[in-house]
Write an enzyme that holds these catalytic residues in place. Structure first.
Site, mmCIF file in Angstrom:
data_model
loop_
_atom_site.group_PDB
_atom_site.id
_atom_site.type_symbol
_atom_site.label_atom_id
_atom_site.label_comp_id
_atom_site.label_asym_id
_atom_site.label_seq_id
_atom_site.Cartn_x
_atom_site.Cartn_y
_atom_site.Cartn_z
ATOM 1 N N CYS A 167 6.410 5.220 -2.110
ATOM 2 C CA CYS A 167 6.520 4.569 -0.805
ATOM 3 C C CYS A 167 7.528 3.429 -0.909
ATOM 4 O O CYS A 167 7.610 2.758 -1.930
ATOM 5 C CB CYS A 167 5.161 3.999 -0.390
ATOM 6 N N GLU A 169 -1.000 13.079 -4.228
ATOM 7 C CA GLU A 169 -2.451 13.191 -4.215
ATOM 8 C C GLU A 169 -2.967 13.406 -2.797
ATOM 9 O O GLU A 169 -2.391 12.911 -1.833
ATOM 10 C CB GLU A 169 -3.062 11.922 -4.816
ATOM 11 N N CYS A 203 -7.371 13.608 3.451
ATOM 12 C CA CYS A 203 -6.376 12.537 3.517
ATOM 13 C C CYS A 203 -5.097 13.031 2.846
ATOM 14 O O CYS A 203 -5.106 13.377 1.669
ATOM 15 C CB CYS A 203 -6.936 11.294 2.816
ATOM 16 N N CYS A 244 -0.953 -2.797 -2.483
ATOM 17 C CA CYS A 244 -1.115 -1.344 -2.560
ATOM 18 C C CYS A 244 -0.503 -0.788 -3.832
ATOM 19 O O CYS A 244 0.637 -1.098 -4.179
ATOM 20 C CB CYS A 244 -0.462 -0.690 -1.331
ATOM 21 N N CYS A 272 -8.452 4.121 -0.750
ATOM 22 C CA CYS A 272 -7.290 3.521 -0.081
ATOM 23 C C CYS A 272 -6.545 2.604 -1.027
ATOM 24 O O CYS A 272 -7.134 1.737 -1.658
ATOM 25 C CB CYS A 272 -7.726 2.647 1.097
ATOM 26 N N CYS A 305 4.108 -2.977 0.249
ATOM 27 C CA CYS A 305 2.941 -3.833 0.533
ATOM 28 C C CYS A 305 2.381 -4.355 -0.796
ATOM 29 O O CYS A 305 2.186 -3.603 -1.747
ATOM 30 C CB CYS A 305 1.873 -3.054 1.295
HETATM 31 N N1 SAH Z 1 1.613 3.660 4.845
HETATM 32 C C1 SAH Z 1 0.537 3.938 5.756
HETATM 33 C C2 SAH Z 1 -0.360 4.993 5.192
HETATM 34 C C3 SAH Z 1 -1.158 4.569 3.987
HETATM 35 S S1 SAH Z 1 -2.725 4.219 4.572
HETATM 36 C C4 SAH Z 1 -0.170 2.652 6.121
HETATM 37 O O1 SAH Z 1 0.105 1.628 5.513
HETATM 38 O O2 SAH Z 1 -0.973 2.634 7.049
HETATM 39 C C5 SAH Z 1 -3.422 3.300 3.406
HETATM 40 C C6 SAH Z 1 -4.395 2.302 4.020
HETATM 41 O O3 SAH Z 1 -5.051 1.691 2.920
HETATM 42 C C7 SAH Z 1 -3.682 1.191 4.772
HETATM 43 O O4 SAH Z 1 -4.437 0.780 5.871
HETATM 44 C C8 SAH Z 1 -3.625 0.080 3.746
HETATM 45 O O5 SAH Z 1 -3.565 -1.170 4.363
HETATM 46 C C9 SAH Z 1 -4.894 0.305 2.979
HETATM 47 N N2 SAH Z 1 -4.844 -0.156 1.586
HETATM 48 C C10 SAH Z 1 -3.773 -0.217 0.779
HETATM 49 N N3 SAH Z 1 -4.126 -0.673 -0.434
HETATM 50 C C11 SAH Z 1 -5.465 -0.885 -0.388
HETATM 51 C C12 SAH Z 1 -6.417 -1.330 -1.340
HETATM 52 N N4 SAH Z 1 -6.074 -1.595 -2.598
HETATM 53 N N5 SAH Z 1 -7.711 -1.416 -0.946
HETATM 54 C C13 SAH Z 1 -8.075 -1.087 0.316
HETATM 55 N N6 SAH Z 1 -7.218 -0.629 1.235
HETATM 56 C C14 SAH Z 1 -5.927 -0.550 0.904
#
Ligand code: SAH
Length: 346
Positions: A112, A92, A105, A119, A335, A116
């Site tokens: 991945c 996406e 984006c 996520c 995000c 985390c």
């Molecule tokens: N792997 C990289 C790129 C993905 S960025 C990274 O972790 O930075 C995705 C961003 O969205 C990250 O800052 C992550 O912390 C944030 N994120 C992930 N899940 C989220 C959620 N459910 N709500 C808000 N932000 C989230």
């Protein structure tokens, strides 16, 4: 199978041309057709002799991504594109038109491996890395669907995947997107976001001039370890050290700390205080991202008051801090909400 020409660096393309005994300027011409003019096929390269076009088409294809779906947000004008890759996997990309810029984006991997806890992409596990051409393809295909006056001006590598876990392909794609003869996007308008792979952060700072964001998300070793397993490999201290190295490599560099706010987990004023201590050690700005919930997630978004109080604590201490309400929430394009079902074995 013919090779995707978008997977070649500029040097590799010119080397191939040299091997085939082509005149020097040909490779520059083709490169320009691919990226400045975004030609979808060799036939369109009309200032190239027909046999030359045929030669390229014999060895290469211009890899296309098929638009699987397009979801337009009624709330904030963002659009989520589902792009199908040649092997039926999908990724996406999210387009976010803003007042004086248009940001795309990008995804860097299918799924991945970082795991985390908050996520949605983590649920997919890592399926595979994207090639440089598939990363660039997201920009090319999206731009082709926009009216010419709506140019993609900014890129964030913040979609599916951990970009520094696919280091070589991501760097090659960044080189072409920021090359004035390539896609010509200014280095200052490209930001890569990482969970915090410390050695790669240090390499990245030397290899490119683009911006870095660290998904910090917690202020203690234990708290971060609970949310982000990568912390067991690279401690909070180690990652912050790498960020410091990054900021020192070039003048006026700073890091953006992204901080996803989870109710009852990392949203207290004690957290804000620790965050301000972390931030006082290096040039930085802070983006607070109120959590985007999704059905299988155990976490909740803090109340507006909690987010405000946290923000105010930092703003009062003269940090440059923003509250980033994610775009595309109503189309699951925000995000941490990017996830596609896949037919490939994990
Ligand atoms: N792997 C990289 C790129 C993905 S960025 C990274 O972790 O930075 C995705 C961003 O969205 C990250 O800052 C992550 O912390 C944030 N994120 C992930 N899940 C989220 C959620 N459910 N709500 C808000 N932000 C989230």
């Amino acid at each position: 199978m013919r090779q995707n020409i978008l997977d070649l660096s500029r040097d590799q393309l010119s080397q191939w041309c040299e091997e085939k005994g082509l005149k020097k300027y040909i490779s520059g011409q083709v490169y320009q057709w691919l990226y400045s003019k975004k030609a979808p096929s060799f036939e369109e390269m009309t200032d190239l002799a027909i046999p030359m076009r045929a030669l390229f088409a014999e060895y290469f294809e211009i890899g296309r991504l098929e638009v699987g779906a397009r979801h337009h947000s009624a709330v904030d004008r963002s659009t989520k594109f589902l792009y199908r890759l040649h092997d039926t996997n999908s990724v996406e990309a999210v387009l976010m038109p803003q007042k004086n810029r248009t940001t795309l984006c990008l995804s860097s991997q299918v799924g991945c491996a970082m795991g985390c806890k908050f996520c949605k992409t983590a649920e997919m596990k890592l399926v595979r890395n994207l090639t440089p051409g598939e990363i660039l393809g997201q920009i090319l295909e999206t731009q082709r669907q926009l009216p010419p006056e709506e140019r993609i001006s900014n890129i964030v590598l913040m979609g599916m995947g951990e970009p520094l876990h696919n280091y070589d392909s991501v760097i090659q794609a960044i080189r072409i997107m920021t090359d004035p003869k390539g896609l010509g996007i200014s280095q200052r308008k490209v930001t890569l976001s990482t969970v915090g792979l410390a050695p790669e952060i240090e390499r990245f700072g030397k290899d490119t001039g683009v911006k870095l964001a660290l998904s910090l998300n917690a202020t203690t070793e234990e708290g971060r370890g609970d949310l982000m397993p990568v912390t067991r490999k690279y401690s909070l201290e180690r990652v912050l050290e790498a960020c410091k190295v990054y900021t020192k490599d070039q003048p006026n560099r700073r890091v953006t700390f992204e901080y996803v706010m989870l109710a009852g987990i990392n949203d207290s004023l004690d957290d804000a205080k620790r965050l301000s201590q972390i931030g006082s050690h290096l040039p930085c700005k802070i983006n607070l991202i109120p959590y985007n919930e999704y059905p299988s997630s155990p976490y909740k978004r803090p109340t507006e008051e909690k987010v405000r109080a946290f923000f105010t604590y930092l703003a009062d201490r003269h940090f440059q801090v923003n509250i980033r309400y994610s775009k595309g929430l109503d189309v699951n394009g925000a995000c941490g909400q990017l996830c596609v079902s896949t037919s490939s074995p994990h």
